[in-house]
Design a protein around this motif. Structure first.
Motif, PDB file in Angstrom:
ATOM      1  N   VAL A   1       0.983  -1.081  -0.271  1.00 15.55           N
ATOM      2  CA  VAL A   1       0.462   0.175  -0.123  1.00 15.55           C
ATOM      3  C   VAL A   1       0.763   1.140   0.069  1.00 15.55           C
ATOM      4  CG1 VAL A   1      -1.644   1.263   1.653  1.00 15.55           C
ATOM      5  CG2 VAL A   1      -2.571  -1.692   1.170  1.00 15.55           C
ATOM      6  N   TYR A   2       0.526   2.414  -0.632  1.00 18.13           N
ATOM      7  CA  TYR A   2       1.813   3.531  -0.773  1.00 18.13           C
ATOM      8  C   TYR A   2       0.308   4.916  -0.288  1.00 18.13           C
ATOM      9  CZ  TYR A   2       4.036   0.640  -4.074  1.00 18.13           C
ATOM     10  OH  TYR A   2       4.765  -0.678  -4.658  1.00 18.13           O
ATOM     11  N   CYS A   3       1.458   5.841   0.370  1.00 19.68           N
ATOM     12  CA  CYS A   3       1.476   7.126   0.703  1.00 19.68           C
ATOM     13  C   CYS A   3       1.762   7.829   0.021  1.00 19.68           C
ATOM     14  CB  CYS A   3       0.783   6.395   2.268  1.00 19.68           C
ATOM     15  SG  CYS A   3       0.658   8.734   3.264  1.00 19.68           S
ATOM     16  N   ASN A   4       1.272   9.081  -0.415  1.00 21.77           N
ATOM     17  CA  ASN A   4       1.692   9.848  -1.670  1.00 21.77           C
ATOM     18  C   ASN A   4       1.683  11.048  -1.233  1.00 21.77           C
ATOM     19  OD1 ASN A   4       4.091   7.938  -3.013  1.00 21.77           O
ATOM     20  ND2 ASN A   4       1.777   7.537  -4.056  1.00 21.77           N
ATOM     21  N   SER A   5       2.518  11.699  -1.324  1.00 19.95           N
ATOM     22  CA  SER A   5       2.833  13.343  -1.188  1.00 19.95           C
ATOM     23  C   SER A   5       3.493  14.666  -1.392  1.00 19.95           C
ATOM     24  CB  SER A   5       2.539  13.861   0.832  1.00 19.95           C
ATOM     25  OG  SER A   5       2.065  15.587   0.671  1.00 19.95           O
ATOM     26  N   SER A   6       2.688  15.922  -1.966  1.00 20.57           N
ATOM     27  CA  SER A   6       3.784  16.527  -2.222  1.00 20.57           C
ATOM     28  C   SER A   6       5.018  17.425  -1.507  1.00 20.57           C
ATOM     29  CB  SER A   6       3.772  17.552  -3.157  1.00 20.57           C
ATOM     30  OG  SER A   6       1.996  18.379  -2.884  1.00 20.57           O
ATOM     31  N   SER A   7       3.974  17.224   0.146  1.00 24.08           N
ATOM     32  CA  SER A   7       4.680  17.542   1.395  1.00 24.08           C
ATOM     33  C   SER A   7       5.341  17.135   1.679  1.00 24.08           C
ATOM     34  CB  SER A   7       3.251  18.427   2.082  1.00 24.08           C
ATOM     35  OG  SER A   7       2.606  18.988   1.804  1.00 24.08           O
ATOM     36  N   VAL A   8       6.047  17.540   2.328  1.00 20.64           N
ATOM     37  CA  VAL A   8       7.849  16.989   3.663  1.00 20.64           C
ATOM     38  C   VAL A   8       7.024  17.159   4.543  1.00 20.64           C
ATOM     39  CG1 VAL A   8       9.925  17.710   4.944  1.00 20.64           C
ATOM     40  CG2 VAL A   8       9.688  17.515   2.050  1.00 20.64           C
ATOM     41  N   PHE A   9       6.284  15.384   5.422  1.00 24.99           N
ATOM     42  CA  PHE A   9       6.281  15.680   5.945  1.00 24.99           C
ATOM     43  C   PHE A   9       7.765  14.755   7.964  1.00 24.99           C
ATOM     44  CE2 PHE A   9       2.014  15.907   5.780  1.00 24.99           C
ATOM     45  CZ  PHE A   9       2.071  15.114   4.246  1.00 24.99           C
ATOM     46  N   SER A  10       7.154  15.289   8.786  1.00 27.27           N
ATOM     47  CA  SER A  10       7.872  15.106   9.932  1.00 27.27           C
ATOM     48  C   SER A  10       7.962  13.748  10.292  1.00 27.27           C
ATOM     49  CB  SER A  10       7.746  16.104  11.267  1.00 27.27           C
ATOM     50  OG  SER A  10       8.657  16.962  11.001  1.00 27.27           O
ATOM     51  N   SER A  11       6.869  13.305   9.955  1.00 30.33           N
ATOM     52  CA  SER A  11       6.514  12.109  10.828  1.00 30.33           C
ATOM     53  C   SER A  11       5.546  11.122  10.357  1.00 30.33           C
ATOM     54  CB  SER A  11       6.103  11.899  12.063  1.00 30.33           C
ATOM     55  OG  SER A  11       5.214  12.377  12.208  1.00 30.33           O
ATOM     56  N   LEU A  12       5.170  10.495   9.973  1.00 32.12           N
ATOM     57  CA  LEU A  12       4.428   9.309   8.811  1.00 32.12           C
ATOM     58  C   LEU A  12       3.333   8.481   9.919  1.00 32.12           C
ATOM     59  CD1 LEU A  12       3.169   7.798   6.636  1.00 32.12           C
ATOM     60  CD2 LEU A  12       3.387  10.408   6.232  1.00 32.12           C
ATOM     61  N   GLN A  13       2.650   8.284  10.304  1.00 27.80           N
ATOM     62  CA  GLN A  13       2.183   7.025  11.454  1.00 27.80           C
ATOM     63  C   GLN A  13       1.385   6.389  10.103  1.00 27.80           C
ATOM     64  OE1 GLN A  13       2.490   9.857  12.637  1.00 27.80           O
ATOM     65  NE2 GLN A  13       2.935   9.862  14.784  1.00 27.80           N
ATOM     66  N   TRP A  14       0.837   4.764  10.320  1.00 22.73           N
ATOM     67  CA  TRP A  14      -0.090   4.103  10.034  1.00 22.73           C
ATOM     68  C   TRP A  14      -0.572   3.393  11.030  1.00 22.73           C
ATOM     69  CZ3 TRP A  14      -0.435   2.879   4.609  1.00 22.73           C
ATOM     70  CH2 TRP A  14       0.176   3.178   3.711  1.00 22.73           C
ATOM     71  N   TYR A  15      -1.821   3.878  10.402  1.00 23.72           N
ATOM     72  CA  TYR A  15      -3.477   2.757  11.725  1.00 23.72           C
ATOM     73  C   TYR A  15      -4.497   2.106  10.736  1.00 23.72           C
ATOM     74  CZ  TYR A  15      -2.136   7.270  14.424  1.00 23.72           C
ATOM     75  OH  TYR A  15      -1.835   8.458  15.315  1.00 23.72           O
ATOM     76  N   ARG A  16      -3.994   1.131  11.859  1.00 22.04           N
ATOM     77  CA  ARG A  16      -5.166   0.477  11.384  1.00 22.04           C
ATOM     78  C   ARG A  16      -6.656   0.995  11.693  1.00 22.04           C
ATOM     79  NH1 ARG A  16      -5.299  -6.175  11.186  1.00 22.04           N
ATOM     80  NH2 ARG A  16      -7.599  -6.771  11.089  1.00 22.04           N
ATOM     81  N   GLN A  17      -7.849   0.555  10.897  1.00 19.57           N
ATOM     82  CA  GLN A  17      -9.495   1.149  11.731  1.00 19.57           C
ATOM     83  C   GLN A  17     -10.720   0.610  11.625  1.00 19.57           C
ATOM     84  OE1 GLN A  17     -11.205   4.871  10.052  1.00 19.57           O
ATOM     85  NE2 GLN A  17     -12.205   5.248  11.967  1.00 19.57           N
ATOM     86  N   GLU A  18     -10.493   0.152  12.220  1.00 18.62           N
ATOM     87  CA  GLU A  18     -12.233  -1.537  11.812  1.00 18.62           C
ATOM     88  C   GLU A  18     -13.482  -0.447  11.618  1.00 18.62           C
ATOM     89  OE1 GLU A  18     -11.472  -4.766  11.777  1.00 18.62           O
ATOM     90  OE2 GLU A  18      -9.436  -4.684  12.335  1.00 18.62           O
ATOM     91  N   PRO A  19     -14.408  -1.412  11.012  1.00 22.71           N
ATOM     92  CA  PRO A  19     -15.655  -0.289  11.036  1.00 22.71           C
ATOM     93  C   PRO A  19     -16.485  -0.064  13.009  1.00 22.71           C
ATOM     94  CG  PRO A  19     -15.728  -2.770   9.621  1.00 22.71           C
ATOM     95  CD  PRO A  19     -14.384  -2.166  10.545  1.00 22.71           C
ATOM     96  N   GLY A  20     -17.017   1.711  12.342  1.00 21.80           N
ATOM     97  CA  GLY A  20     -17.153   2.317  14.007  1.00 21.80           C
ATOM     98  C   GLY A  20     -16.212   2.314  15.431  1.00 21.80           C
ATOM     99  N   GLU A  21     -14.858   1.461  15.161  1.00 24.92           N
ATOM    100  CA  GLU A  21     -13.989   1.997  15.689  1.00 24.92           C
ATOM    101  C   GLU A  21     -12.914   3.581  16.024  1.00 24.92           C
ATOM    102  OE1 GLU A  21     -14.444  -2.554  17.295  1.00 24.92           O
ATOM    103  OE2 GLU A  21     -12.894  -1.436  16.695  1.00 24.92           O
ATOM    104  N   GLY A  22     -12.433   3.474  16.330  1.00 30.87           N
ATOM    105  CA  GLY A  22     -11.162   4.869  16.776  1.00 30.87           C
ATOM    106  C   GLY A  22      -9.719   3.778  15.625  1.00 30.87           C
TER     107      GLY A  22
END
Lengths: 118, 111
Positions: free
Chosen positions: B21-42
């Protein structure tokens, strides 16, 4: 393991009514956030809070919204006069402010409050 | 305004296959987090990357932050049905800043 908690899990309200969404961040965390997620859309930032004041807010966070940390444990989001388009999942998050580089960025999210405005 | 674009939006694979899975931006980020989300949850935090070129592994999941800190990838080896869910990337310009979320990749792993 410590976690962010939110109440209620589901709130149904009529348009024009005030709602207060409640969050208890992780106990030793210093930075607090509210995000929302409209059904089928991206998670969007609303506001960040540090040292008892707002540090950043988005365009969504207009005069109808306010946040408060009334005591040492709770963090609340108030919507004064709800609109139909406020219907969404609202997530509270907290961050430790840890001196470690990576951990300093880590935001931990609560389970969310589903707000339904009718 | 920073934007994070995730691809693909949907992915359906058989158990045992690999995926990225890819995550792309034209902006520079200080950090990048990956999350997983189940339906109806945080969103549940999986990993944080902060250094350009950094690679982190979490069991069968491998996360990489691009050298220029504008992109990231999540690679899952030998996917299992339990990996089914919504994967979100989120970036921060500074530690105190808001997270900007990608649109998510919905993964389904069929037995």
């Amino acid at each position: 393991e410590p976690e962010v908690t939110q109440t209620p899990s589901h709130q149904v309200t009529q348009m024009g009514q005030e709602v207060i969404l409640r969050c208890v961040p992780i106990s030793n965390h210093l930075y607090f956030y509210w995000y929302r997620q409209i059904l089928g859309q991206k998670v969007e930032f609303l506001v960040s809070f540090y040292n008892n004041e707002i540090s950043e807010k988005s365009e969504i966070f207009d005069d109808q919204f306010s946040v408060e940390r009334p005591d040492g444990s709770n963090f609340t989001l108030k919507i004064r006069s709800t609109k139909l388009e406020d219907s969404a999942m609202y997530f509270c998050a907290s961050r430790p402010g840890h001196p470690s580089l990576a951990e300093n960025y880590e935001q931990y999210f609560g389970p969310g409050t589903r707000l339904t405005v009718t | 305004t920073q934007l994070l674009e995730q691809s693909p939006q949907f992915l359906s694979i058989q158990e045992g296959e690999n995926l990225t899975v890819y995550c792309n931006s034209s902006s520079v980020f200080s950090s990048l987090q990956w999350y997983r989300q189940e339906p109806g949850e945080g969103p549940v935090l999986l990993v944080t990357v902060v250094t350009g070129g950094e690679v982190k592994k979490l069991k069968r999941l491998t996360f990489q932050f691009g050298d220029a800190r504008k992109d990231s990838s999540l690679h899952i080896t030998a996917a299992q049905p339990g990996d089914t869910g919504l994967y979100l990337c989120a970036g921060a310009i500074n530690a105190g800043n808001m997270l900007t979320f990608g649109g998510g990749t919905r993964l389904m792993v069929k037995p």
